[in-house]
Design a protein around this motif. Structure first.
Motif, PDB file in Angstrom:
ATOM      1  N   GLU A  44       0.612  -1.366  -0.274  1.00  0.00           N
ATOM      2  CA  GLU A  44       0.317  -0.127   0.084  1.00  0.00           C
ATOM      3  C   GLU A  44       0.966   1.401  -0.098  1.00  0.00           C
ATOM      4  O   GLU A  44       0.258   1.951  -0.631  1.00  0.00           O
ATOM      5  N   THR A  45       2.379   1.631   0.576  1.00  0.00           N
ATOM      6  CA  THR A  45       3.056   2.680   0.237  1.00  0.00           C
ATOM      7  C   THR A  45       4.141   2.262  -0.607  1.00  0.00           C
ATOM      8  O   THR A  45       4.571   3.281  -0.410  1.00  0.00           O
ATOM      9  N   GLY A  46       3.591   1.660  -1.752  1.00  0.00           N
ATOM     10  CA  GLY A  46       4.599   1.415  -2.780  1.00  0.00           C
ATOM     11  C   GLY A  46       6.245   1.495  -2.508  1.00  0.00           C
ATOM     12  O   GLY A  46       6.354   0.935  -3.807  1.00  0.00           O
ATOM     13  N   ARG A  47       6.489   0.630  -1.631  1.00  0.00           N
ATOM     14  CA  ARG A  47       7.104  -0.203  -1.397  1.00  0.00           C
ATOM     15  C   ARG A  47       7.843  -1.393  -2.317  1.00  0.00           C
ATOM     16  O   ARG A  47       9.233  -1.112  -2.547  1.00  0.00           O
ATOM     17  N   THR A  48       7.266  -2.064  -2.319  1.00  0.00           N
ATOM     18  CA  THR A  48       7.339  -3.672  -2.876  1.00  0.00           C
ATOM     19  C   THR A  48       6.011  -3.710  -3.516  1.00  0.00           C
ATOM     20  O   THR A  48       4.652  -3.036  -3.590  1.00  0.00           O
ATOM     21  N   THR A  49       5.675  -4.359  -4.105  1.00  0.00           N
ATOM     22  CA  THR A  49       4.668  -5.283  -5.403  1.00  0.00           C
ATOM     23  C   THR A  49       4.520  -6.292  -5.355  1.00  0.00           C
ATOM     24  O   THR A  49       6.249  -7.008  -5.029  1.00  0.00           O
ATOM     25  N   PRO A  50       3.630  -6.617  -5.647  1.00  0.00           N
ATOM     26  CA  PRO A  50       3.236  -8.272  -5.306  1.00  0.00           C
ATOM     27  C   PRO A  50       3.531  -8.746  -6.937  1.00  0.00           C
ATOM     28  O   PRO A  50       3.340  -7.932  -7.265  1.00  0.00           O
ATOM     29  N   ARG A  51       3.925  -9.782  -6.619  1.00  0.00           N
ATOM     30  CA  ARG A  51       4.044 -11.011  -7.803  1.00  0.00           C
ATOM     31  C   ARG A  51       3.986 -12.590  -7.632  1.00  0.00           C
ATOM     32  O   ARG A  51       3.149 -12.780  -6.994  1.00  0.00           O
ATOM     33  N   GLY A  52       3.586 -12.984  -8.961  1.00  0.00           N
ATOM     34  CA  GLY A  52       3.212 -14.489  -8.771  1.00  0.00           C
ATOM     35  C   GLY A  52       1.784 -14.823  -8.573  1.00  0.00           C
ATOM     36  O   GLY A  52       0.781 -13.662  -8.662  1.00  0.00           O
ATOM     37  N   ARG A  53       1.473 -15.587  -7.948  1.00  0.00           N
ATOM     38  CA  ARG A  53       0.434 -15.985  -7.579  1.00  0.00           C
ATOM     39  C   ARG A  53      -0.275 -15.524  -6.904  1.00  0.00           C
ATOM     40  O   ARG A  53      -1.573 -14.946  -6.384  1.00  0.00           O
ATOM     41  N   LYS A  54       0.536 -14.463  -5.392  1.00  0.00           N
ATOM     42  CA  LYS A  54       0.431 -13.212  -4.450  1.00  0.00           C
ATOM     43  C   LYS A  54      -0.570 -11.940  -5.593  1.00  0.00           C
ATOM     44  O   LYS A  54      -1.114 -11.379  -4.547  1.00  0.00           O
ATOM     45  N   ARG A  55       0.160 -11.520  -6.472  1.00  0.00           N
ATOM     46  CA  ARG A  55      -0.158 -10.896  -7.531  1.00  0.00           C
ATOM     47  C   ARG A  55      -1.640 -11.091  -7.546  1.00  0.00           C
ATOM     48  O   ARG A  55      -2.406 -10.176  -7.552  1.00  0.00           O
ATOM     49  N   GLU A  56      -1.931 -12.163  -8.389  1.00  0.00           N
ATOM     50  CA  GLU A  56      -2.676 -12.518  -8.808  1.00  0.00           C
ATOM     51  C   GLU A  56      -4.243 -12.156  -8.095  1.00  0.00           C
ATOM     52  O   GLU A  56      -5.470 -11.715  -8.117  1.00  0.00           O
ATOM     53  N   ALA A  57      -4.000 -12.940  -6.644  1.00  0.00           N
ATOM     54  CA  ALA A  57      -5.111 -13.338  -5.853  1.00  0.00           C
ATOM     55  C   ALA A  57      -5.011 -11.524  -5.182  1.00  0.00           C
ATOM     56  O   ALA A  57      -6.517 -11.170  -4.338  1.00  0.00           O
ATOM     57  N   TYR A  58      -3.853 -10.958  -5.330  1.00  0.00           N
ATOM     58  CA  TYR A  58      -4.458  -9.146  -4.229  1.00  0.00           C
ATOM     59  C   TYR A  58      -5.346  -8.504  -5.329  1.00  0.00           C
ATOM     60  O   TYR A  58      -6.130  -7.367  -4.806  1.00  0.00           O
ATOM     61  N   ALA A  59      -4.740  -9.255  -6.427  1.00  0.00           N
ATOM     62  CA  ALA A  59      -5.914  -7.896  -7.560  1.00  0.00           C
ATOM     63  C   ALA A  59      -6.814  -8.495  -7.778  1.00  0.00           C
ATOM     64  O   ALA A  59      -7.897  -7.759  -7.680  1.00  0.00           O
ATOM     65  N   ASN A  60      -7.401  -9.387  -7.269  1.00  0.00           N
ATOM     66  CA  ASN A  60      -8.919  -9.996  -7.102  1.00  0.00           C
ATOM     67  C   ASN A  60      -9.885  -9.690  -6.387  1.00  0.00           C
ATOM     68  O   ASN A  60     -10.602  -8.597  -6.106  1.00  0.00           O
ATOM     69  N   LEU A  61      -8.853  -9.656  -5.316  1.00  0.00           N
ATOM     70  CA  LEU A  61      -9.235  -8.701  -3.567  1.00  0.00           C
ATOM     71  C   LEU A  61      -9.801  -7.219  -4.101  1.00  0.00           C
ATOM     72  O   LEU A  61     -10.774  -7.025  -4.086  1.00  0.00           O
ATOM     73  N   LEU A  62      -8.382  -6.443  -4.288  1.00  0.00           N
ATOM     74  CA  LEU A  62      -8.959  -5.327  -4.961  1.00  0.00           C
ATOM     75  C   LEU A  62      -9.973  -5.130  -5.768  1.00  0.00           C
ATOM     76  O   LEU A  62     -11.010  -4.319  -6.038  1.00  0.00           O
ATOM     77  N   ALA A  63     -10.624  -5.795  -6.794  1.00  0.00           N
ATOM     78  CA  ALA A  63     -11.357  -5.563  -7.957  1.00  0.00           C
ATOM     79  C   ALA A  63     -12.776  -6.557  -7.280  1.00  0.00           C
ATOM     80  O   ALA A  63     -13.494  -5.078  -7.394  1.00  0.00           O
ATOM     81  N   GLU A  64     -13.013  -6.998  -6.164  1.00  0.00           N
ATOM     82  CA  GLU A  64     -14.165  -7.372  -5.413  1.00  0.00           C
ATOM     83  C   GLU A  64     -14.476  -6.068  -4.314  1.00  0.00           C
ATOM     84  O   GLU A  64     -15.507  -5.155  -4.717  1.00  0.00           O
ATOM     85  N   LEU A  65     -13.666  -5.449  -4.180  1.00  0.00           N
ATOM     86  CA  LEU A  65     -13.275  -4.177  -2.940  1.00  0.00           C
ATOM     87  C   LEU A  65     -14.226  -3.181  -3.699  1.00  0.00           C
ATOM     88  O   LEU A  65     -14.620  -2.263  -3.880  1.00  0.00           O
ATOM     89  N   ALA A  66     -13.037  -3.236  -5.143  1.00  0.00           N
ATOM     90  CA  ALA A  66     -13.996  -2.281  -5.960  1.00  0.00           C
ATOM     91  C   ALA A  66     -15.527  -2.162  -6.382  1.00  0.00           C
ATOM     92  O   ALA A  66     -16.348  -0.680  -6.500  1.00  0.00           O
ATOM     93  N   THR A  67     -16.049  -2.791  -6.702  1.00  0.00           N
ATOM     94  CA  THR A  67     -17.112  -3.276  -7.312  1.00  0.00           C
ATOM     95  C   THR A  67     -18.404  -3.157  -6.040  1.00  0.00           C
ATOM     96  O   THR A  67     -19.180  -2.355  -6.051  1.00  0.00           O
ATOM     97  N   GLU A  68     -17.790  -3.478  -4.928  1.00  0.00           N
ATOM     98  CA  GLU A  68     -17.920  -3.595  -3.384  1.00  0.00           C
ATOM     99  C   GLU A  68     -18.546  -1.691  -2.669  1.00  0.00           C
ATOM    100  O   GLU A  68     -19.735  -1.182  -2.925  1.00  0.00           O
ATOM    101  N   LYS A  69     -17.299  -1.293  -3.638  1.00  0.00           N
ATOM    102  CA  LYS A  69     -17.320   0.291  -3.043  1.00  0.00           C
ATOM    103  C   LYS A  69     -18.220   0.821  -4.527  1.00  0.00           C
ATOM    104  O   LYS A  69     -19.329   2.221  -4.044  1.00  0.00           O
ATOM    105  N   ASN A  70     -18.593   0.817  -5.747  1.00  0.00           N
ATOM    106  CA  ASN A  70     -18.869   1.165  -6.328  1.00  0.00           C
ATOM    107  C   ASN A  70     -20.439   1.231  -6.158  1.00  0.00           C
ATOM    108  O   ASN A  70     -21.484   1.511  -6.419  1.00  0.00           O
ATOM    109  N   GLU A  71     -20.368  -0.224  -5.647  1.00  0.00           N
ATOM    110  CA  GLU A  71     -22.279   0.239  -5.647  1.00  0.00           C
ATOM    111  C   GLU A  71     -22.326   0.550  -4.314  1.00  0.00           C
ATOM    112  O   GLU A  71     -23.893   0.662  -3.877  1.00  0.00           O
ATOM    113  N   LEU A  72     -21.918   0.472  -3.287  1.00  0.00           N
ATOM    114  CA  LEU A  72     -22.198   1.698  -2.016  1.00  0.00           C
ATOM    115  C   LEU A  72     -22.306   2.739  -2.623  1.00  0.00           C
ATOM    116  O   LEU A  72     -23.137   3.912  -2.130  1.00  0.00           O
ATOM    117  N   ASP A  73     -21.691   3.466  -3.044  1.00  0.00           N
ATOM    118  CA  ASP A  73     -21.626   4.369  -3.817  1.00  0.00           C
ATOM    119  C   ASP A  73     -22.735   4.924  -4.388  1.00  0.00           C
ATOM    120  O   ASP A  73     -23.249   6.609  -4.430  1.00  0.00           O
TER     121      ASP A  73
END
Length: 368
Positions: A44-73
């Protein structure tokens, strides 16, 4: 299946905003992705970047959070007046549940706890943010305070001021000196310049003065109640309040009026969209923590009993006095080396040597 390493991710600031919009802590995100809490903080601070499977899981989670945020907005956009009212929630909101009787037989313990949490948690998170200047610490402190309240719910429910009980516990958790070891990096300051200046002045106040100022000028408690909650005498509390106001007026003269200071504290607290976790999440977390420490206490007790039994089994059954340490003996003459033999001693030695070689004369018995 090999995961793509080039999965797109939003910027670090957007990652943090998506997590905070859904009232998730860094520890909760780390548990869902399968990494350590410090790793999520680095992402979240940008010091490191996820890679591999961790990146895929993190991207999917952020996509879900973005969808929920749009619905809430979208739901918020249906009623613009409600959004304005939410932004006007002040840090001085009265936290006493005047419309909720926690001791009523019509409410189950879980319902009473959820009602108290829903009424107090949003404003309490904002107050704790003013107290610490850290968004994550504010949410964790409030969540921890309500977890302790659920563990001691009969006592809290019968307390004359349950909201005050939770507020005092949250402030104690937030001002714990151990947090200096966890939060070493500064958080992004507020976007507005005037809010940054006020937050900077608040954080430079000593913690007792900051807490007194927040309770009196922010929450709106009177002087005796503020003194009771801070565990100080009324004169000491008054002195802390005067020193805190003087320090703020010296840096920000426009806030020398207590009414204007109260308004600015409310504005600063309502600027950040700080959402608390859901009541069932807090209750379940409290129960998991209680089970963990109960099992840990049982395991420690069993280990202590086993160690004691092993000690008793291997201990000697009779007393054996220890061997006394050696001491120096005085008065004993020193051993002298032998000198040269005299003439008589030399003859005796030669005679003994000859007799040993030939042997003694043999005596034969004779008849009488």
């Amino acid at each position: 299946m090999k995961q793509s390493p080039s999965t797109p991710l939003p910027p670090p600031d957007e990652r943090r905003r998506l997590r905070e919009a859904q009232s998730l802590t860094q520890a909760q995100v780390a548990a869902r992705v399968g990494v350590a809490r410090e790793t999520v903080r680095s992402w979240e601070t940008g010091r490191t970047t996820p890679r591999g499977r961790k990146r895929e899981a993190y991207a999917n989670l952020l996509a879900e959070l973005a969808t929920e945020k749009n619905e809430l907005d979208g739901q918020d956009g249906q009623d613009g007046q409600d959004e304005q009212d939410e932004k006007k929630v002040t840090a001085g909101q009265d936290l006493a549940p005047v419309t909720i009787d926690l001791r009523s037989d019509a409410l189950t313990p879980a319902q009473a706890f959820d009602a108290l949490y829903a009424f107090c948690a949003p404003a309490l998170v904002r107050q704790t943010y003013l107290l610490t200047g850290r968004r994550e610490l504010a949410r964790e402190s409030v969540e921890r305070a309500f977890q302790l309240a659920w563990q001691s719910w009969p006592e809290v429910a019968l307390d004359p001021d349950p909201a005050g009980w939770v507020r005092a516990t949250a402030y104690e958790c937030a001002l714990s000196p151990w947090h200096r070891l966890r939060y070493r990096h500064p958080e992004p300051p507020p976007a507005d310049a005037t809010d940054r200046a006020l937050m900077d002045v608040l954080l430079k106040l000593p913690p007792p003065h900051r807490r007194t100022l927040l309770l009196y000028d922010g929450v709106g408690l009177d002087l005796p109640d503020t003194a009771a909650e801070t565990e100080a005498s009324t004169p000491a509390t008054a002195n802390r309040l005067l020193h805190a106001r003087a320090a703020i007026a010296e840096r920000l003269p426009e806030l020398s009026d207590p009414a204007e200071l109260h308004r600015r504290l409310a504005t600063l607290a309502s600027t950040e969209r700080l959402r608390a976790a859901k009541p069932p999440t807090v209750r379940h977390g409290s129960e998991r923590r209680a089970r963990f420490w109960t099992r840990a206490a049982i395991a420690f007790t069993v280990a202590l009993i086993g160690t004691t039994a092993l000690t008793l089994r291997s201990a000697p059954t009779q007393y054996e006095p220890p061997v006394a340490p050696g001491t120096d003996v005085r008065g004993v003459p020193k051993r002298v080396a032998p000198g040269p033999l005299s003439e008589a001693e030399s003859e005796l030695r030669e005679k003994l040597r000859d007799e040993t070689a030939r042997g003694p004369e043999r005596l034969l018995p004779t008849l009488p």
